[in-house]
Design a protein around this motif. Sequence first.
Motif, PDB file in Angstrom:
ATOM      1  N   UNK A  78      15.571 -13.290 -50.130  1.00  0.00           N
ATOM      2  CA  UNK A  78      17.034 -13.200 -50.024  1.00  0.00           C
ATOM      3  C   UNK A  78      17.474 -11.837 -49.529  1.00  0.00           C
ATOM      4  N   UNK A  79      16.506 -11.029 -49.081  1.00  0.00           N
ATOM      5  CA  UNK A  79      16.726  -9.714 -48.487  1.00  0.00           C
ATOM      6  C   UNK A  79      17.258  -8.694 -49.491  1.00  0.00           C
ATOM      7  N   UNK A  80      16.925  -8.886 -50.764  1.00  0.00           N
ATOM      8  CA  UNK A  80      17.197  -7.867 -51.773  1.00  0.00           C
ATOM      9  C   UNK A  80      16.061  -6.850 -51.757  1.00  0.00           C
ATOM     10  N   UNK A  81      16.376  -5.558 -51.946  1.00  0.00           N
ATOM     11  CA  UNK A  81      15.330  -4.529 -51.848  1.00  0.00           C
ATOM     12  C   UNK A  81      14.341  -4.581 -53.005  1.00  0.00           C
ATOM     13  N   UNK A  82      13.087  -4.266 -52.676  1.00  0.00           N
ATOM     14  CA  UNK A  82      11.998  -4.197 -53.651  1.00  0.00           C
ATOM     15  C   UNK A  82      11.306  -2.842 -53.514  1.00  0.00           C
ATOM     16  N   UNK A  83      10.723  -2.318 -54.577  1.00  0.00           N
ATOM     17  CA  UNK A  83      10.021  -1.033 -54.477  1.00  0.00           C
ATOM     18  C   UNK A  83       8.800  -1.125 -53.563  1.00  0.00           C
ATOM     19  N   UNK A  84       8.561  -0.059 -52.827  1.00  0.00           N
ATOM     20  CA  UNK A  84       7.275   0.132 -52.170  1.00  0.00           C
ATOM     21  C   UNK A  84       6.899   1.590 -52.406  1.00  0.00           C
ATOM     22  N   UNK A  85       7.022   2.486 -51.439  1.00  0.00           N
ATOM     23  CA  UNK A  85       6.732   3.886 -51.717  1.00  0.00           C
ATOM     24  C   UNK A  85       7.809   4.534 -52.592  1.00  0.00           C
ATOM     25  N   UNK A  86       8.990   3.942 -52.616  1.00  0.00           N
ATOM     26  CA  UNK A  86      10.023   4.371 -53.567  1.00  0.00           C
ATOM     27  C   UNK A  86       9.965   3.447 -54.781  1.00  0.00           C
ATOM     28  N   UNK A  87       9.833   4.021 -55.965  1.00  0.00           N
ATOM     29  CA  UNK A  87       9.787   3.181 -57.161  1.00  0.00           C
ATOM     30  C   UNK A  87      11.192   2.818 -57.644  1.00  0.00           C
ATOM     31  N   UNK A  88      12.192   3.650 -57.283  1.00  0.00           N
ATOM     32  CA  UNK A  88      13.582   3.355 -57.631  1.00  0.00           C
ATOM     33  C   UNK A  88      14.494   4.155 -56.719  1.00  0.00           C
ATOM     34  N   UNK A  89      15.787   3.851 -56.764  1.00  0.00           N
ATOM     35  CA  UNK A  89      16.751   4.529 -55.894  1.00  0.00           C
ATOM     36  C   UNK A  89      18.134   4.444 -56.525  1.00  0.00           C
ATOM     37  N   UNK A  90      18.965   5.409 -56.164  1.00  0.00           N
ATOM     38  CA  UNK A  90      20.341   5.471 -56.636  1.00  0.00           C
ATOM     39  C   UNK A  90      21.261   5.626 -55.440  1.00  0.00           C
ATOM     40  N   UNK A  91      22.452   5.022 -55.539  1.00  0.00           N
ATOM     41  CA  UNK A  91      23.467   5.146 -54.494  1.00  0.00           C
ATOM     42  C   UNK A  91      24.739   5.672 -55.156  1.00  0.00           C
ATOM     43  N   UNK A  92      25.309   6.713 -54.593  1.00  0.00           N
ATOM     44  CA  UNK A  92      26.521   7.283 -55.161  1.00  0.00           C
ATOM     45  C   UNK A  92      27.683   6.305 -55.028  1.00  0.00           C
ATOM     46  N   UNK A  93      28.695   6.499 -55.866  1.00  0.00           N
ATOM     47  CA  UNK A  93      29.835   5.586 -55.887  1.00  0.00           C
ATOM     48  C   UNK A  93      30.569   5.545 -54.551  1.00  0.00           C
ATOM     49  N   UNK A  94      30.557   6.649 -53.818  1.00  0.00           N
ATOM     50  CA  UNK A  94      31.254   6.669 -52.526  1.00  0.00           C
ATOM     51  C   UNK A  94      30.378   6.154 -51.386  1.00  0.00           C
ATOM     52  N   UNK A  95      29.139   5.733 -51.689  1.00  0.00           N
ATOM     53  CA  UNK A  95      28.261   5.162 -50.677  1.00  0.00           C
ATOM     54  C   UNK A  95      27.707   6.161 -49.693  1.00  0.00           C
ATOM     55  N   UNK A  96      27.745   7.440 -50.013  1.00  0.00           N
ATOM     56  CA  UNK A  96      27.302   8.463 -49.070  1.00  0.00           C
ATOM     57  C   UNK A  96      25.940   9.067 -49.415  1.00  0.00           C
TER      58      UNK A  96
END
Length: 532
Positions: A78-96
Amino acid sequence: MKRRDFNTMLLSGLAAAGAASVINPWGDGMAYAQTESGGLTALLTPEPPLIVLPLNQQQSTLVVGTKIYEGLLSFDFDLNPLPQLAESWDISDDGLIYTFHLQKGVTWHDGVPFTAADVVFSCQVMLMELHPRARGNFERCETITALDDHTVEFVLKEPFSPFLKAFECGSAPICPKHIYDGTDYANNPHNDRPIGTGPFQFSEWVRGSHIHLVANPDYYVEGQPGLSEIYFRIVPDATSRSVAMETGEAQLSSWNDVEMFDVERLASLPHLTKTTKGYEFFSPLVWYEPNLRREPLNDVRFRKAMMHLLDRSFIVDRIMFGQARPARGPLSSTTPFYEPDLPEYAVDVAQANTLLDEMGLEPDGSGVRVTIDFLVAPAGEMWIRLAEYFRQALSAGGINVNLVSTDMAGWGQSVANWDYDITANLLFQNADPALGVARSYISSNIRKGVLFTNTEGYDNPEVDRLFAEAAVAVDPARRQELYSDVQRILVDELPVLWMAEQRYPTIYDNRLTDLVVTGTGVNGNFAAARYI
């Protein structure tokens, strides 16, 4: 115990138990992978010019290279992201601000630790110079910074909704800084022995025969990879490829390894399974690509005449044997923001000839108005048939077509350097128009020497504006409006002639499990694949 030692012990035990190898199935003196030892023999066609992902994005390169290299992310069906070399990630509220927390304990295949510096180098330097899509993605960044050895921060100039999808392995393969920094990328000696972080590492490449990868004994995911080795067997003859799948000498075919007319016969065999899953991220689109720098291809009337002479349904039914559907325009129907309400070019020989008459292309005594060269993509019989059909169809308008043959490297070099009249091509859409579609039409991506960019040379400021605005729009309804507008313009101006939305089959041995587990299918890393 290291995985290498475990595999050695396992192979020895199997040999003692009398496990038989598949030896020399093609009569070339090589011993190929035995399924009893957890090895896989996969078909590969055509032979890639190289397998270093940053340097080449042709399909056969991707199939092999994605086992060696990795991206920060993978994606599910369904094209949702999965970990590979990044185990996790964060996105700021303003999307920047996108902050990636990298896997720990990862090493390159030469034993050097993988760090955030490799990610910064890849995304900020190497891929920006070499990759047909990465430049458009990462030039949106104000900064790319290694906060520490295992944290990378990407700060965007403005919000960009599909940014996460830019980190799939084929779109952003992470490269070893210690190997490539400050070197001539194209002539780096390690291009012959690529070094990645993936579950398989390079062993050997016998040109014209096979590429051999072996399990990475120090792979960072516990219990993976499940296969001990992979042989990518290069078999130019289509009949031989089908026989290899039928007899079990090969256990995997994908993309156009098996000719479309033979797919259903092989899929019906009791030891084989067919799936069309795993192409969701790519949504590949097949088209005829004219070089708009050359006459008469630079005249939209000529391109419209060609469209009226070409029968997309014939291509789907008789050349692709139903493994596709007719294309309507620059977006596949499986790609977000597809616009279904677009004008269609019906097969109309009379209308085609009227347009050619308007151009002043008068037939000579043999009925020939003009001659153009067709550069044949050497990627299998389907592509040869596409070229032969093109020649036949255009003859009804008095257009003579010379078919020009080459090898895969020559084809890629000619198209990348704009040295062709017209060819057939296939491009991925990469889950969002901003990632996989715009690159083929925006004027800023006319980059001589880089394949899968705007190689046809199309230049329309309004198209540039619409793609640019749609890429940064946050409201999905606004993005749809902008992409619908750009699709209408492109269908009217025909920078390329879209023919089919390809539905590729993957056929594999029933004993294999967890082979196609993501939306990138056989372009995934095969880390989880194993025999049951």
